[in-house]
Design an enzyme around this catalytic site. Structure first.
Site, short mmCIF file in Angstrom:
data_model
loop_
_atom_site.label_atom_id
_atom_site.label_comp_id
_atom_site.label_asym_id
_atom_site.label_seq_id
_atom_site.Cartn_x
_atom_site.Cartn_y
_atom_site.Cartn_z
N ASP A 67 0.83 -1.20 0.00
CA ASP A 67 0.00 0.00 0.00
C ASP A 67 0.86 1.25 0.00
OD1 ASP A 67 0.94 -0.44 2.58
OD2 ASP A 67 -1.01 -0.83 3.44
N ASP A 136 -8.12 -2.22 13.85
CA ASP A 136 -9.51 -2.42 13.41
C ASP A 136 -9.64 -3.59 12.45
OD1 ASP A 136 -8.32 -1.44 11.13
OD2 ASP A 136 -9.60 0.33 10.94
N HIS A 138 -7.84 -4.21 9.72
CA HIS A 138 -7.50 -4.04 8.31
C HIS A 138 -6.20 -4.77 7.96
CE1 HIS A 138 -5.20 -0.27 9.62
NE2 HIS A 138 -4.31 -0.87 8.87
N GLU A 143 -9.77 -1.16 4.82
CA GLU A 143 -10.46 -0.79 6.04
C GLU A 143 -11.77 -1.57 6.17
OE1 GLU A 143 -8.89 0.76 8.13
OE2 GLU A 143 -8.16 2.75 7.57
C1 GLP Z 1 -0.72 0.27 8.55
C2 GLP Z 1 -0.34 -0.53 7.30
C3 GLP Z 1 -0.60 -1.99 7.45
C4 GLP Z 1 -0.05 -2.46 8.79
C5 GLP Z 1 -0.78 -1.76 9.90
C6 GLP Z 1 -0.31 -2.20 11.29
O1 GLP Z 1 -2.02 0.74 8.53
N1 GLP Z 1 -1.02 -0.08 6.12
O2 GLP Z 1 0.02 -2.69 6.39
O3 GLP Z 1 -0.24 -3.83 8.91
O4 GLP Z 1 -0.53 -0.38 9.77
O5 GLP Z 1 0.89 -1.55 11.61
P1 GLP Z 1 1.84 -2.01 12.76
O6 GLP Z 1 2.49 -3.27 12.28
O7 GLP Z 1 2.83 -0.90 12.89
O8 GLP Z 1 1.00 -2.19 13.96
#
Ligand code: GLP
Length: 261
Positions: A67, A136, A138, A143
């Site tokens: 992303d 949440d 995702h 989302e």
């Molecule tokens: C972001 C990214 C996701 C990631 C998520 C969780 O929103 N787009 O790909 O998995 O955060 O992040 P973290 O691993 O820092 O908790």
């Protein structure tokens, strides 16, 4: 779905890196799906160590990120392109141009998203997708409410995700972009093996839905229950709300080593 509950981040990094190393041995030109975020960092650190010790090479491998924020300048330190370069790509020996991400600065967003899907398909599809999960539920930036059949497209970030990510933008919520491009849920489902990492109590609810909840667009990661090869690496805190945690622990302890993950 295989659930592996490990004592700490180091153990997660080591087992995750084993999966990548095994893949590269079998298939040096493997296609690896790369996630940003803190969850995969232990795996990236361990892979960078093993690369430094000449245990593995990414010279023939290709990578696709999940992303990207829309509209961040190319030199912005928090663009996911720059984050993945810093956290992982620049620390190993990927060939120049071997790692691609969605173009959050494209004039024609729809064409850029379609082109990204084509590029993944032309590369032969993703062999191993490294994945985190949002609080949440995702995955990528899909989302709650995302189509379970979605492909790479533009999405609006929820307020919760923007709050979660504000720490990367000087804790200024307004500095967090409102839109992103993300591989869709169907894109992620096309990967041959999905390796999802979650740590900390903040992820326990999302993990509870992911593993033991009903499949629902409200918890987008739950689509992975339909995938034939998903490995979920958790620490004890992220596994804190799993009803069958003891069963997962016993199962993994009793697993023959030759099976791998
Ligand atoms: C972001 C990214 C996701 C990631 C998520 C969780 O929103 N787009 O790909 O998995 O955060 O992040 P973290 O691993 O820092 O908790």
């Amino acid at each position: 779905m295989e659930i592996v509950i490990l004592p700490d981040n180091q153990a997660i990094g080591s087992l995750g890196a084993d999966a990548v190393e095994d893949l590269l041995r079998r298939k040096p030109d493997a296609v690896i799906g790369l996630a940003t975020g803190s969850s995969p960092l232990a795996i990236y650190d361990e892979l960078a160590n093993r690369y430094s010790n000449d245990r593995l090479s990414f010279a023939k491998a290709r990578g696709f990120t999940l992303d990207e924020y829309v509209g961040l300048p190319a030199d912005h330190p928090e663009s996911y392109r720059n984050v993945i370069d810093k956290d992982f790509v620049s620390r190993v020996d990927f060939a120049p141009g071997a790692v691609r991400g969605p173009d959050g600065l494209a004039q024609d967003i729809q064409a850029a998203c379609a082109g990204y899907e084509e590029a993944i398909a032309r590369a032969g599809g993703v062999d191993l997708q490294i994945l985190g999960i949002g609080t949440d539920g995702h995955i990528g930036f899909n989302e709650p409410g995302s189509s379970l059949a979605s492909r790479t497209r533009i999405k609006t970030l929820t307020r919760q995700t923007r709050i979660d990510n504000a720490r990367f933008f000087g804790d200024v919520l307004d500095a967090v972009p409102t839109h992103c491009l993300t591989q869709g849920l169907a894109t992620i489902m096309s990967a041959r093996h999905v390796l999802l990492v979650a740590t900390g109590a903040g992820k326990a609810e999302a993990v509870h839905h992911l593993v033991e909840g009903a499949v629902s667009a409200m918890w987008p990661g739950t689509i992975l229950q339909h995938h034939p090869h998903v490995t979920v690496l958790l620490d004890g805190a992220a596994a804190g709300r799993l009803q069958l945690a003891d069963y997962y622990r016993q199962t993994y302890l009793a697993k023959p080593a030759w099976q791998g993950i």
